[in-house]
Design an enzyme around this catalytic site. Structure first.
Site, PDB file in Angstrom:
ATOM      1  N   ARG A 206      38.102  71.505   2.650  1.00  0.00           N
ATOM      2  CA  ARG A 206      38.949  72.001   3.727  1.00  0.00           C
ATOM      3  C   ARG A 206      38.067  72.449   4.889  1.00  0.00           C
ATOM      4  O   ARG A 206      37.053  73.123   4.700  1.00  0.00           O
ATOM      5  CB  ARG A 206      39.870  73.065   3.135  1.00  0.00           C
ATOM      6  CG  ARG A 206      39.752  74.416   3.524  1.00  0.00           C
ATOM      7  CD  ARG A 206      40.773  75.322   2.865  1.00  0.00           C
ATOM      8  NE  ARG A 206      40.167  76.641   2.874  1.00  0.00           N
ATOM      9  CZ  ARG A 206      40.812  77.756   2.932  1.00  0.00           C
ATOM     10  NH1 ARG A 206      42.119  77.773   2.924  1.00  0.00           N
ATOM     11  NH2 ARG A 206      40.175  78.897   2.971  1.00  0.00           N
TER      12      ARG A 206
ATOM     13  N   THR B  53      40.242  74.522  10.884  1.00  0.00           N
ATOM     14  CA  THR B  53      41.635  74.062  10.966  1.00  0.00           C
ATOM     15  C   THR B  53      42.382  74.239   9.653  1.00  0.00           C
ATOM     16  O   THR B  53      43.607  74.148   9.619  1.00  0.00           O
ATOM     17  CB  THR B  53      41.661  72.566  11.311  1.00  0.00           C
ATOM     18  OG1 THR B  53      41.057  71.850  10.215  1.00  0.00           O
ATOM     19  CG2 THR B  53      40.887  72.282  12.585  1.00  0.00           C
TER      20      THR B  53
ATOM     21  N   ASP C   1      35.048  82.831  -2.575  1.00  0.00           N
ATOM     22  CA  ASP C   1      34.945  81.363  -2.574  1.00  0.00           C
ATOM     23  C   ASP C   1      34.666  80.869  -3.999  1.00  0.00           C
ATOM     24  O   ASP C   1      33.585  81.087  -4.551  1.00  0.00           O
ATOM     25  CB  ASP C   1      33.826  80.932  -1.621  1.00  0.00           C
ATOM     26  CG  ASP C   1      33.838  79.427  -1.396  1.00  0.00           C
ATOM     27  OD1 ASP C   1      33.940  79.004  -0.241  1.00  0.00           O
ATOM     28  OD2 ASP C   1      33.757  78.669  -2.404  1.00  0.00           O
TER      29      ASP C   1
ATOM     30  N   ASP D 171      31.566  78.405  -4.370  1.00  0.00           N
ATOM     31  CA  ASP D 171      30.270  79.087  -4.236  1.00  0.00           C
ATOM     32  C   ASP D 171      29.991  79.983  -5.450  1.00  0.00           C
ATOM     33  O   ASP D 171      28.857  80.049  -5.934  1.00  0.00           O
ATOM     34  CB  ASP D 171      30.259  79.945  -2.968  1.00  0.00           C
ATOM     35  CG  ASP D 171      30.144  79.093  -1.708  1.00  0.00           C
ATOM     36  OD1 ASP D 171      29.761  77.918  -1.820  1.00  0.00           O
ATOM     37  OD2 ASP D 171      30.441  79.621  -0.620  1.00  0.00           O
TER      38      ASP D 171
END
Ligand code: PRP
Ligand code: URA
Length: 237
Positions: free
Chosen positions: A132, A136, A228, A231
């Site tokens: 992603r 945006t 995340d 990560d």
């Protein structure tokens, strides 16, 4: 390119800033949405979310949570009869009918796919790379290893985080174009916004999640969430 607005002084606007979001309560009764209520799941989720949990432990927890989700999501699979012999006598047993696929949405879905493989070792793994764009929040496809021959009774699209729903919706669209008769989505944490979007766009799939969180922040991250997921699994913090 992301829009700019006056209040941000010309800087790119944050993608979820000012976007209306449904509340948790508004999405709790959605059809075909299964949210875990298991106490062991709640216990593992707390450890997963904790910012002090380091990548090796985080990845282990993703797999443990994924195994619980896989167990739940496969509870209605079709079976067929098979004749076997136990050491004592012949009997008719049951085995899973037809192939089962799992599509990890790269890269964060890899831990969940491993969990499915531990529950059903001969599952087919169909890798799909979607990333992603952080400005945006649109998902972009960068890798696709979906075979052309489809011999599955069901395929599970797996990704720990359902945020705006863009990645999950795109993944299901791609899998639908392959003609798979039954599709499900399996994730760890959903935001009400993404859950509603996925459920409305694909009302014909089952959705299994471990937890439903409160909201998305202005950057499109799930709150309280876990940060995340890619990560934290792979140590790229
Ligand atoms: C994260 C996550 C989902 C997606 C969710 O992946 O693993 O795929 O974002 O967001 P959405 O619901 O708004 O689409 P990311 O694109 O960061 O890639 P990664 O798995 O490589 O970290
Ligand atoms: N992707 C993540 O890894 N975490 C979020 O909170 C949202 C998207």
């Amino acid at each position: 390119m992301a829009e700019t607005n006056i209040s941000s002084g010309g800087r790119p606007a944050l993608p979820m800033q000012g976007v209306p979001q449904p509340s948790r309560n508004e999405v709790l009764g959605l059809p075909r949405v299964h949210i875990s209520t298991h106490p062991v799941m709640a216990h593992k989720m707390t450890a997963l979310r904790d910012k002090n949990t380091q990548p090796p432990e985080f990845y282990r927890l993703v797999k443990e949570i994924g195994a619980l989700l896989a167990y739940e999501a496969t509870s209605n699979l079709a079976l067929e009869s098979v004749a076997i012999e136990t050491p004592m006598e012949p009997m008719i047993g049951q085995r899973l009918a037809g192939g089962i696929g799992v599509t990890p949405i790269l890269r964060a879905g890899l831990g969940l796919a491993e969990a499915f493989r531990e529950v059903i070792p001969d599952v087919q793994v169909w890798h799909l790379g979607l990333r992603r764009d952080e400005n945006t929040l649109q998902a972009m496809e960068y890798y696709n290893q979906l075979p052309h021959r489809v011999d599955l009774q069901v395929c599970y699209a797996v990704d720990p985080m359902l945020a705006t729903g863009g990645s999950a919706i795109d993944a299901i669209n791609i899998l639908k174009r392959r003609g798979i008769p039954r599709l499900s989505y399996v994730g760890i944490i959903a935001a009400p916004y993404g859950l509603l979007k996925l459920s409305q766009t694909h009302p014909d799939i089952d959705i299994y999640i471990a937890a439903l969180d409160e909201s998305l922040n202005d950057r499109g991250y799930i709150m309280p969430g876990l940060g995340d997921a890619g990560d934290r699994q792979f140590g790229t913090l």
